[in-house]
Design a protein around this motif. Sequence first.
Motif, PDB file in Angstrom:
ATOM      1  N   UNK A 104       0.834  -1.203   0.000  1.00 11.62           N
ATOM      2  CA  UNK A 104       0.000   0.000   0.000  1.00 11.62           C
ATOM      3  C   UNK A 104       0.868   1.251   0.000  1.00 11.62           C
ATOM      4  N   UNK A 118       0.448   4.027  -1.277  1.00 15.16           N
ATOM      5  CA  UNK A 118      -0.237   5.310  -1.079  1.00 15.16           C
ATOM      6  C   UNK A 118      -0.132   5.812   0.361  1.00 15.16           C
ATOM      7  N   UNK A 119       0.095   4.901   1.304  1.00 13.12           N
ATOM      8  CA  UNK A 119       0.237   5.312   2.707  1.00 13.12           C
ATOM      9  C   UNK A 119       1.376   6.308   2.904  1.00 13.12           C
ATOM     10  N   UNK A 120       2.334   6.296   1.989  1.00 13.04           N
ATOM     11  CA  UNK A 120       3.474   7.208   2.122  1.00 13.04           C
ATOM     12  C   UNK A 120       3.222   8.586   1.533  1.00 13.04           C
ATOM     13  N   UNK A 121       2.015   8.829   1.064  1.00 13.30           N
ATOM     14  CA  UNK A 121       1.715  10.112   0.426  1.00 13.30           C
ATOM     15  C   UNK A 121       1.636  11.274   1.408  1.00 13.30           C
ATOM     16  N   UNK A 125      -1.720  14.678  -3.809  1.00 11.29           N
ATOM     17  CA  UNK A 125      -0.868  13.846  -2.971  1.00 11.29           C
ATOM     18  C   UNK A 125       0.456  13.666  -3.692  1.00 11.29           C
ATOM     19  N   UNK A 162      -0.799  21.007  -1.438  1.00 11.62           N
ATOM     20  CA  UNK A 162      -1.902  21.721  -2.076  1.00 11.62           C
ATOM     21  C   UNK A 162      -3.099  20.791  -2.120  1.00 11.62           C
ATOM     22  N   UNK A 213      -4.672   6.520   2.450  1.00 12.79           N
ATOM     23  CA  UNK A 213      -3.764   7.612   2.768  1.00 12.79           C
ATOM     24  C   UNK A 213      -3.838   7.961   4.233  1.00 12.79           C
ATOM     25  N   UNK A 214      -2.766   8.550   4.702  1.00 11.55           N
ATOM     26  CA  UNK A 214      -2.704   9.001   6.084  1.00 11.55           C
ATOM     27  C   UNK A 214      -2.460  10.497   6.053  1.00 11.55           C
ATOM     28  N   UNK A 215      -3.365  11.259   6.613  1.00 10.21           N
ATOM     29  CA  UNK A 215      -3.186  12.715   6.610  1.00 10.21           C
ATOM     30  C   UNK A 215      -3.234  13.204   8.051  1.00 10.21           C
ATOM     31  N   UNK A 216      -2.130  13.784   8.493  1.00 11.60           N
ATOM     32  CA  UNK A 216      -2.089  14.270   9.876  1.00 11.60           C
ATOM     33  C   UNK A 216      -2.212  15.784   9.901  1.00 11.60           C
ATOM     34  N   UNK A 254       0.109  15.377   1.592  1.00 10.94           N
ATOM     35  CA  UNK A 254      -0.717  16.375   0.913  1.00 10.94           C
ATOM     36  C   UNK A 254       0.155  17.562   0.515  1.00 10.94           C
ATOM     37  N   UNK A 302      -1.814   2.175  13.304  1.00  7.56           N
ATOM     38  CA  UNK A 302      -0.719   2.667  12.488  1.00  7.56           C
ATOM     39  C   UNK A 302       0.546   2.389  13.275  1.00  7.56           C
ATOM     40  N   UNK A 305      -9.320  20.193   3.668  1.00 11.02           N
ATOM     41  CA  UNK A 305      -8.305  19.345   3.019  1.00 11.02           C
ATOM     42  C   UNK A 305      -8.917  18.036   2.531  1.00 11.02           C
TER      43      UNK A 305
END
Lengths: 137, 137
Positions: free
Chosen positions: A61, A63-66, A73, A70, B133-136, A68, A134, B32
């Motif tokens: 996975x 995408x977990x390293x994406x 991702x 703007x 995705x992980x967004x903090x 944000x 996590x 966001x």
Amino acid sequence: MSSRFQVSRALVIYVCFFKGAEEDLLPKMVSTLLNVKLSETENGKHVSILDLPGNVLIIPQATLGGKVKGKSMQYHTNSGKEEGLVLYSQFVTLCEKELAANSKWAEAGMVVKHGTYGNRQVLKLDTNGPYTHLIEF
Amino acid sequence: MSSRFQVSRALVIYVCFFKGAEEDLLPKMVSTLLNVKLSETENGKHVSILDLPGNVLIIPQATLGGKVKGKSMQYHTNSGKEEGLVLYSQFVTLCEKELAANSKWAEAGMVVKHGTYGNRQVLKLDTNGPYTHLIEF
């Protein structure tokens, strides 16, 4: 080529490697994930997936390293595709070895299944309460 | 009391608040999450859930705040239950408002659904590739 499989009650592990991740991290990752008490018994007690014992489903996975940036991702901090594939493959192998080496787990007829690195993973998930953690290494 | 509902294609948001999280964080979180381009169109283009437009499913997931301590998970850094409930409720309301205020989204007949804070959330999820995705904040 695609393959389809089904596992009953399982620990689902989503894995993502960041740039700079190294092989010597893998034994600790595997040991932690298989031994941490994340699974609930019928009596509501929390035990490890080895002790449950239960199946393991590993899903790559990236995408977990994406992050944000703007409205988009970005994945600049992820490991490169080739390194990521090597680490993922070794992670899967190490999980399989550590699980197989546990006689209680192995004798219970449990399985470990894994998705294919770099491919879209089609998933149906049916949970009795998602219970998402996590864990960073 | 329990309720059961089904949503078709949706952005699934798992929310966890840490200790010290404050209300003034919520508008940024909501903005966001609703505007970041995480959803794929039929042509493979990434757009926001507002632009897709698509449904939104919000799930309280306090376990996300857990930290591994030995073989157990600890949740000391999570917000308290009462604060967490207030923040979660406000988060849901704010999502609903921001979505409803977007005419394209609202006219497409999309919905926002949410789980109940503090309860076990029974979930069936069917994905064409989990894309997590992980967004903090």
